[in-house]
Design a protein around this motif. Structure first.
Motif, short mmCIF file in Angstrom:
data_model
loop_
_atom_site.label_atom_id
_atom_site.label_comp_id
_atom_site.label_asym_id
_atom_site.label_seq_id
_atom_site.Cartn_x
_atom_site.Cartn_y
_atom_site.Cartn_z
N VAL C 18 0.86 -1.06 0.03
CA VAL C 18 -0.17 -0.10 -0.14
C VAL C 18 0.81 1.25 -0.08
O VAL C 18 0.53 2.33 -0.67
CB VAL C 18 -0.78 -0.16 1.27
N THR C 34 -11.10 6.90 -2.68
CA THR C 34 -11.84 5.43 -2.41
C THR C 34 -10.65 4.49 -2.47
O THR C 34 -10.12 4.64 -3.71
CB THR C 34 -13.05 5.25 -2.85
N MET C 35 -10.20 3.94 -1.70
CA MET C 35 -9.28 2.56 -1.71
C MET C 35 -10.03 1.61 -1.18
O MET C 35 -10.40 1.48 -0.01
CB MET C 35 -8.34 2.97 -1.03
N ARG C 36 -10.23 0.58 -1.99
CA ARG C 36 -10.76 -0.72 -1.48
C ARG C 36 -9.77 -1.90 -1.68
O ARG C 36 -9.23 -1.81 -3.03
CB ARG C 36 -11.85 -1.15 -2.17
N GLU C 37 -9.29 -2.42 -0.65
CA GLU C 37 -8.24 -3.39 -0.73
C GLU C 37 -8.62 -4.82 -0.31
O GLU C 37 -9.23 -4.89 0.88
CB GLU C 37 -7.04 -2.83 0.04
N TYR C 38 -7.92 -5.92 -0.73
CA TYR C 38 -8.55 -7.08 -0.17
C TYR C 38 -6.98 -8.00 -0.35
O TYR C 38 -6.52 -8.16 -1.47
CB TYR C 38 -9.55 -7.78 -0.72
N VAL C 39 -6.62 -8.96 0.65
CA VAL C 39 -5.66 -9.73 0.63
C VAL C 39 -6.36 -11.18 0.47
O VAL C 39 -6.86 -11.63 1.47
CB VAL C 39 -4.66 -9.78 1.83
N VAL C 277 -13.95 -11.16 -5.73
CA VAL C 277 -13.85 -9.85 -4.93
C VAL C 277 -14.53 -8.72 -5.45
O VAL C 277 -14.58 -8.44 -6.65
CB VAL C 277 -12.48 -9.42 -4.59
N VAL C 278 -15.79 -8.28 -4.87
CA VAL C 278 -16.64 -7.44 -5.37
C VAL C 278 -16.33 -6.15 -4.37
O VAL C 278 -17.11 -6.02 -3.19
CB VAL C 278 -17.99 -7.86 -5.23
N PHE C 279 -15.91 -5.09 -5.17
CA PHE C 279 -15.68 -3.81 -4.55
C PHE C 279 -16.99 -2.95 -4.51
O PHE C 279 -16.78 -2.01 -5.38
CB PHE C 279 -14.27 -3.14 -4.79
#
Lengths: 280, 280, 280, 280
Positions: C18, C34-39, C277-279
């Motif tokens: 990031v 806007t920031m959408r993050e997924y691991v 993954v659905v942001f």
């Protein structure tokens, strides 16, 4: 969350905030697992909730470094207390309290109920059955000032993080509300359309509504106003009596309040202006 | 419904009504397949919707026999016209009209759209693409009386069973409404709580609502009042802009209006006082 | 999105990603809104969707700088094409196609329908009414190979970004599917519990299900498998005939497919392993 | 229901049944307030639930007169016992039991919990806190036959009207089930699509489902089959861990079981073939 670090930040918006934050976090050798960020453009305000894998060596140092890196006035929280304390205010209705206490008993609430305060003592037996202190603070024969002072004194003994109005049927004064800014949660039924005045369920029935809703929100000045945390509805139809609609309303109040509390307890709710950001 | 008989009855409530009706129906050698009955106790009024297997030899005779058997003033309908005619009133928004016309085109609406009337002509091209007459009746430079008289004259050409306000943005006068008693259907967005005044979506956004709703209802005097036919909601959250919320509102308006129309077209909706009985 | 920059990144997970990304973005003087993050911890994979205020001076340069900063193999997209092209495959059912075409016509789909291909020509008239090319590619008297080759040739003319199976009732071979990896979207009804074998609606009716669902998903090998994009349900009850349940199923298929397409068109959906993954 | 008469009838379908019933009811000077009727055409079977205003002078006489009037084999119930007795079978999970017991305690369940039987004693303390008998019947070191015989012996002491499997994790044999025909209720999670085999939540997570459902049903032979009483779902998304999905599943199991029990307790559920008729 035993092996994670939770970071909550809010501050004035500016270019490069995410970089500043991420650099600081990386400097502490923490890996960002989830990051939810929101900018309230109307308020020019920046909000972020970060979950890192790994425990920060020093939460204090991380918080200090973040505060130093960010614009003046930034509010930084690293690993907020996990065992929050809730004080629950009730009148006579049990549906919300019952649900909260069961979750507490089986350790799925994620918070401690430090006390229940009722202006009637109807729920005393039930509460005590779970070894939770119950205080009966009657409003009868007292000025609102005196009544609220007694409640405040009672709460003072427990230092709750949040005050939950679980069908507490007295309107609280702005003076009382100001003692717990952003920390009083209320639940009430809602209708489409709204019904103003006495006996809204009777009005809703006469109008033949097809949905009964509930809203959980923070209390600001007006009992039924303030930032909304969670809402839901249940379908009803013409064959439902007023009593059936009240019962449906209680079911939805119960589940919406539980949902709102779970979100708050997990530090997913932030107030901005008169609304909430919910990082679900 | 080709081999069925549909019976709709409403009358003053009394002991033995079901027996009277069932005897009369049995006398016509029809077997009751579904019977939905409701007594509005406040209004002392009885409503029933009966589906029988088999076609009545004479609908007229059955209706006459039922009327004769029931208390004075009973309203009896046997096999209401199946191909109802809908006139649709629009302004500029297309989401509701589009959905209705597609259903009409593919013959799943269960009714005929006899005409579309718009106070703007924005939706003219689309409507005509489906060979449905479109009438542009502008409100500009006219008194409300004159405007509504022109609409009424237009509708007169088609003798619609129902007038559907598919996002028709002009408030209709009581004088207009009275021409189509219980036959005008409106759709509008709804919120929990309700937002009074201009730009409700902006207010809803500022307040951070978590649900956007829609209500389909019959029009009585006030545009946004009248017996509710159907309601539903869609979830929204803080990341939705005002525009996103408007879009969500349109989706739910579209599906709620379609549901309401399907119920009406299948003769499942009865108005009693200021509410509906919906035999779903 | 005219004054915004959209950034999509996926790569192997690592500490400090990031920070790297945010620094690079800040270096381009863009403010992250806007920031959408997924691991995906199981896959050790990092995904992020970033919206910045302001247009990047050079999307190519920003993409290059990001790629350079990130671990080898990173997939970086800056400002993906906004006007995506959809090819729609149909058989005879119109409910999904109708909804998509109406949105296309009124410019609310956010994408272009470049063509409709049907193995029957039932939907030809409707499609052409909107000036969209319709190709009838019959499967009759052909091997699956030949049939699919003809479809592929037809699609070749249009170079679609996505292939939408809007109730296309032929099972596609892995050889066909592999041509459009992660770019074929299917919609089908779903039940709780699942009903295996022929005529699932009849089985669902016989079992008295109380919900009818629909699932939109990417197609991998098996027609009804692959990463799920969106799901929803509609309530049904014992009074619904098999036909009523089919109708309810169509309504929910239509709305779920539309929702899935909107998410994809706005670049909110990422495939990781066998899930999305659905942001939102 | 103190001043009402409830009548439940099922029999072979025939022309004129409603007339026969309504005449008999009218002969007892009772006014039908609500009548819900359903014909299962596949089974040629007629079902009706009637609520009359007023108490029948003699329930027995009314039942006898109805039985006499109706085709042979009719099952007529007038004013079924209102205080039904429920035995609850549990293993270790508390979410369903907790909800039922709270409703019992506050007298909103509408039924009596006569006992709780657990194959582990984890829920013993909680149950006894409400003065409800808890029996620990371990399955360890016993044949299924012996285990079930012990449970049956325990239940024998209480003569329950219904046996509620509130997350009872042992599969019951057909021999056990046959003792309580149409009187055992089970709750389990459901998915779209279904996941067969071990650890369905892990599979659901890996597949990225967007909904978690629950089904309450009567137990026939197979634990997870039998006529469905109620179903509902909760939305989930990619950010939910397996644990979060399990938690969502518990919430929906809890609310669906409660809904199913309320319907049964109010005599609104009838089994026909492998499905239910629910007169909601």
């Amino acid at each position: 969350m035993t092996n994670q670090t939770l970071i909550l930040i809010q501050c004035r918006d500016a270019v490069g905030l995410v970089a500043l934050i991420a650099n600081t976090v990386a400097g502490h050798r923490l890996n960002i697992v989830t990051m939810r960020e929101y900018v309230d453009e109307a308020a020019n305000r920046f909000y972020v909730r970060i979950v890192c894998a790994g425990k920060a060596k020093s939460s204090e140092q991380l918080a200090e470094d973040l505060t130093h890196a960010l614009p003046e006035g930034a509010i930084v929280t690293v690993n907020p207390p996990q065992q929050k304390k809730l004080a629950v205010l009730v009148t006579k209705e049990h549906h919300c309290l019952g649900d909260i206490i069961i979750r507490h008993f089986f350790d799925t609430l994620g918070a401690e109920i430090c006390c229940v305060v009722g202006n009637y003592d109807d729920l005393s037996t039930f509460t005590k059955r779970f070894n939770i202190p119950f205080h009966h603070v009657s409003h009868e024969g007292k000025s609102k000032e005196q009544f609220e002072a007694e409640i405040a004194d009672t709460l003072e003994l427990y230092q709750p993080d949040y005050v939950v109005l679980a069908k507490f049927m007295r309107v609280l004064s702005p003076e009382f509300v100001i003692r717990y800014p952003g920390r009083i949660i209320n639940i009430h039924h809602s209708f489409l359309p709204a019904f103003i005045g006495a006996n809204p369920y009777k009005q809703a029935h006469a109008r033949g509504v097809k949905l009964i809703g509930a809203t959980a929100h923070f209390v600001t000045n007006d009992l039924d106003e303030g930032p909304i945390i969670a809402q839901d509805i249940k379908p009803v139809n013409h064959s439902h009596t007023v009593k059936d609609m009240i019962r449906a309303g209680k079911e939805v109040e119960k589940s919406v309040l539980s949902k709102a509390l779970a979100l708050i307890i997990e530090d997913r709710v932030i107030i901005t202006g008169n609304k909430t950001v919910v990082f679900e």
